[in-house]
Design a protein around this motif. Structure first.
Motif, PDB file in Angstrom:
ATOM      1  N   ALA A  32       0.795  -0.811   0.191  1.00 50.91           N
ATOM      2  CA  ALA A  32       0.703   0.414   0.084  1.00 50.91           C
ATOM      3  C   ALA A  32       0.855   1.150   0.392  1.00 50.91           C
ATOM      4  CB  ALA A  32      -0.877   0.044   1.211  1.00 50.91           C
ATOM      5  N   VAL A  33       1.800   1.241   0.689  1.00 53.96           N
ATOM      6  CA  VAL A  33       2.847   2.465   0.607  1.00 53.96           C
ATOM      7  C   VAL A  33       3.424   2.338  -0.777  1.00 53.96           C
ATOM      8  CG1 VAL A  33       4.773   3.072   1.907  1.00 53.96           C
ATOM      9  CG2 VAL A  33       3.166   2.578   3.505  1.00 53.96           C
ATOM     10  N   ARG A  34       4.156   1.838  -1.358  1.00 47.33           N
ATOM     11  CA  ARG A  34       4.675   1.360  -2.346  1.00 47.33           C
ATOM     12  C   ARG A  34       3.904   2.266  -3.533  1.00 47.33           C
ATOM     13  NH1 ARG A  34       6.523  -3.328  -6.071  1.00 47.33           N
ATOM     14  NH2 ARG A  34       4.415  -3.115  -6.454  1.00 47.33           N
ATOM     15  N   ARG A  35       2.191   1.813  -3.270  1.00 51.91           N
ATOM     16  CA  ARG A  35       1.945   2.572  -4.283  1.00 51.91           C
ATOM     17  C   ARG A  35       1.295   3.487  -4.240  1.00 51.91           C
ATOM     18  NH1 ARG A  35      -2.498  -2.571  -3.428  1.00 51.91           N
ATOM     19  NH2 ARG A  35      -1.844  -4.008  -5.743  1.00 51.91           N
ATOM     20  N   VAL A  36       1.220   3.995  -2.948  1.00 52.23           N
ATOM     21  CA  VAL A  36       1.301   6.086  -2.552  1.00 52.23           C
ATOM     22  C   VAL A  36       2.616   6.345  -3.500  1.00 52.23           C
ATOM     23  CG1 VAL A  36       1.082   7.598  -1.053  1.00 52.23           C
ATOM     24  CG2 VAL A  36      -0.580   5.397  -1.202  1.00 52.23           C
ATOM     25  N   LEU A  37       3.737   5.687  -2.820  1.00 50.88           N
ATOM     26  CA  LEU A  37       4.849   6.422  -3.531  1.00 50.88           C
ATOM     27  C   LEU A  37       4.884   6.807  -5.346  1.00 50.88           C
ATOM     28  CD1 LEU A  37       7.296   5.154  -0.714  1.00 50.88           C
ATOM     29  CD2 LEU A  37       6.872   7.452  -0.967  1.00 50.88           C
ATOM     30  N   GLU A  38       4.438   5.700  -5.773  1.00 51.65           N
ATOM     31  CA  GLU A  38       4.262   5.099  -7.177  1.00 51.65           C
ATOM     32  C   GLU A  38       4.880   6.869  -7.983  1.00 51.65           C
ATOM     33  OE1 GLU A  38       1.635   2.964  -8.284  1.00 51.65           O
ATOM     34  OE2 GLU A  38       3.132   0.972  -8.183  1.00 51.65           O
ATOM     35  N   GLY A  39       5.451   7.540  -8.552  1.00 50.69           N
ATOM     36  CA  GLY A  39       5.311   8.551  -9.088  1.00 50.69           C
ATOM     37  C   GLY A  39       5.632   9.708  -8.202  1.00 50.69           C
ATOM     38  N   TYR A  40       6.038   9.592  -7.033  1.00 47.60           N
ATOM     39  CA  TYR A  40       6.709  10.584  -5.467  1.00 47.60           C
ATOM     40  C   TYR A  40       7.927  10.922  -6.753  1.00 47.60           C
ATOM     41  CZ  TYR A  40       7.020  13.538  -1.933  1.00 47.60           C
ATOM     42  OH  TYR A  40       7.646  14.674  -1.313  1.00 47.60           O
ATOM     43  N   MET A  41       8.582  12.358  -6.608  1.00 50.88           N
ATOM     44  CA  MET A  41      10.051  12.218  -6.865  1.00 50.88           C
ATOM     45  C   MET A  41      10.780  13.487  -5.702  1.00 50.88           C
ATOM     46  SD  MET A  41       9.587  11.278 -10.132  1.00 50.88           S
ATOM     47  CE  MET A  41      10.833  12.206 -10.317  1.00 50.88           C
ATOM     48  N   GLY A  42       9.313  13.869  -4.839  1.00 56.71           N
ATOM     49  CA  GLY A  42      10.715  14.050  -3.777  1.00 56.71           C
ATOM     50  C   GLY A  42      11.721  12.899  -2.960  1.00 56.71           C
ATOM     51  N   PRO A  43      12.446  12.976  -2.173  1.00 57.89           N
ATOM     52  CA  PRO A  43      13.660  12.560  -1.684  1.00 57.89           C
ATOM     53  C   PRO A  43      12.417  12.013  -0.531  1.00 57.89           C
ATOM     54  CG  PRO A  43      14.226  14.715  -0.899  1.00 57.89           C
ATOM     55  CD  PRO A  43      13.444  14.256  -2.599  1.00 57.89           C
ATOM     56  N   HIS A  44      12.991  10.615   0.089  1.00 53.92           N
ATOM     57  CA  HIS A  44      11.897   9.321   1.015  1.00 53.92           C
ATOM     58  C   HIS A  44      12.750   8.260   0.695  1.00 53.92           C
ATOM     59  CE1 HIS A  44      10.579   7.998  -3.411  1.00 53.92           C
ATOM     60  NE2 HIS A  44      10.483   7.171  -2.154  1.00 53.92           N
ATOM     61  N   ALA A  45      11.931   8.031   2.017  1.00 54.95           N
ATOM     62  CA  ALA A  45      12.978   6.746   2.212  1.00 54.95           C
ATOM     63  C   ALA A  45      11.483   5.565   3.487  1.00 54.95           C
ATOM     64  CB  ALA A  45      13.979   6.496   3.468  1.00 54.95           C
ATOM     65  N   VAL A  46      11.093   4.067   3.697  1.00 54.72           N
ATOM     66  CA  VAL A  46      11.011   4.025   4.235  1.00 54.72           C
ATOM     67  C   VAL A  46      11.767   2.711   4.702  1.00 54.72           C
ATOM     68  CG1 VAL A  46       9.500   3.069   2.016  1.00 54.72           C
ATOM     69  CG2 VAL A  46      11.757   1.697   2.793  1.00 54.72           C
TER      70      VAL A  46
END
Length: 264
Positions: A139-153
């Motif tokens: 579910a988190v990966r799906r939300v992150l798809e296309g998000y371009m800002g720096p991020h980590a889990v």
């Protein structure tokens, strides 16, 4: 010495280009929260963005499978409601006020739209012992798809980082570590086993455990170390000496844009 060889073989250090952003600034723990501004709220995240700090936040899974930004698995501590977060839909949770404010529980998608790449985001995926983590990771990966800002889990649960290593290797992934009462040989073995299992790109370490032989060894070979929860000048001195970034509360956070501190 055998641990060092096995670490390099079973959990290689990340490409420095993948993780270079992690140590460029500190991270507001659950946002810059305080009186009238609840933790993990959009108001707390707005304050962090305005101050130029990265953001650390927590996610739980709603009953309809959406990642929502909330630390506890129950509603009691932070709202006037009771019961598990997982038994409410994202829409129902979004209508619940956070205590002492007009803020409500946001979804991860709403928060990422708010941040919009302005500052980095560390997303701690919460899990219960014995629970299945794949659904929340997906579910988190799906939300992150296309998000371009720096991020980590990241997560205390090694299964989370392992899931991202297998299913989303481009996502920066971290293992959250507290040595707690497990500072002997058995604790060291468990930490290395977790490392080999999940192959993290970075560690998020309990500041009370620094300096740490385990954390220092990983950092020397190129695995960045963030540390939590930094609350005062003494904690911040440990960050400068033994870590790359702080996950902080209060006023000790800073932009770390100069040369990194000497490694152990």
């Amino acid at each position: 010495m055998p641990f060092a060889l096995l670490d390099r073989w079973l959990s290689p250090a990340p490409d420095p280009r993948k993780v270079a952003w992690l140590g460029a600034q500190d991270y507001a723990h659950r946002g810059l929260h305080g009186a009238g501004v609840p933790e993990n709220s959009r108001a707390a995240f707005a304050r962090a963005i305005q101050a130029g700090h990265g953001i650390e936040l927590d996610v739980q899974r709603s009953s309809d499978g959406q990642p929502v930004v909330f630390h506890d698995d129950g509603l009691e501590r932070l709202t006037a409601e009771t019961g598990p977060v997982a038994r409410r839909s994202a829409a129902q949770l979004g209508a619940i006020a956070l205590t002492g404010s007009a803020e409500t529980i946001p979804t991860l998608r709403q928060v990422l739209a708010q941040v919009a790449g302005q500052v980095p985001v560390l997303i701690e995926i919460k899990s219960e012992r014995g629970s299945r983590v794949a659904a929340l990771c997906l579910a988190v990966r799906r939300v992150l798809e296309g998000y371009m800002g720096p991020h980590a889990v990241m997560s205390f649960d090694p299964r989370v980082s392992r899931w991202y290593w297998r299913h989303s290797p481009h996502t920066v992934r971290g293992l959250v570590v507290s040595e707690s009462d497990a500072r002997g040989v058995s604790g060291a073995i468990r930490r290395h086993l977790a490392l080999w299992h999940c192959r993290p790109d970075f560690l998020a370490y309990d500041v009370r455990d620094l300096p740490s032989r385990f954390a220092g060894a990983q950092r020397r070979r190129g695995v960045p170390v963030a540390t939590w929860t930094v609350r005062d000048a003494e904690d911040d001195a440990r960050v400068e000496a033994f870590a790359d970034a702080a996950i902080f509360e209060g006023t000790v956070g800073k932009a770390r844009t100069g040369a990194p501190a000497d490694r152990e």
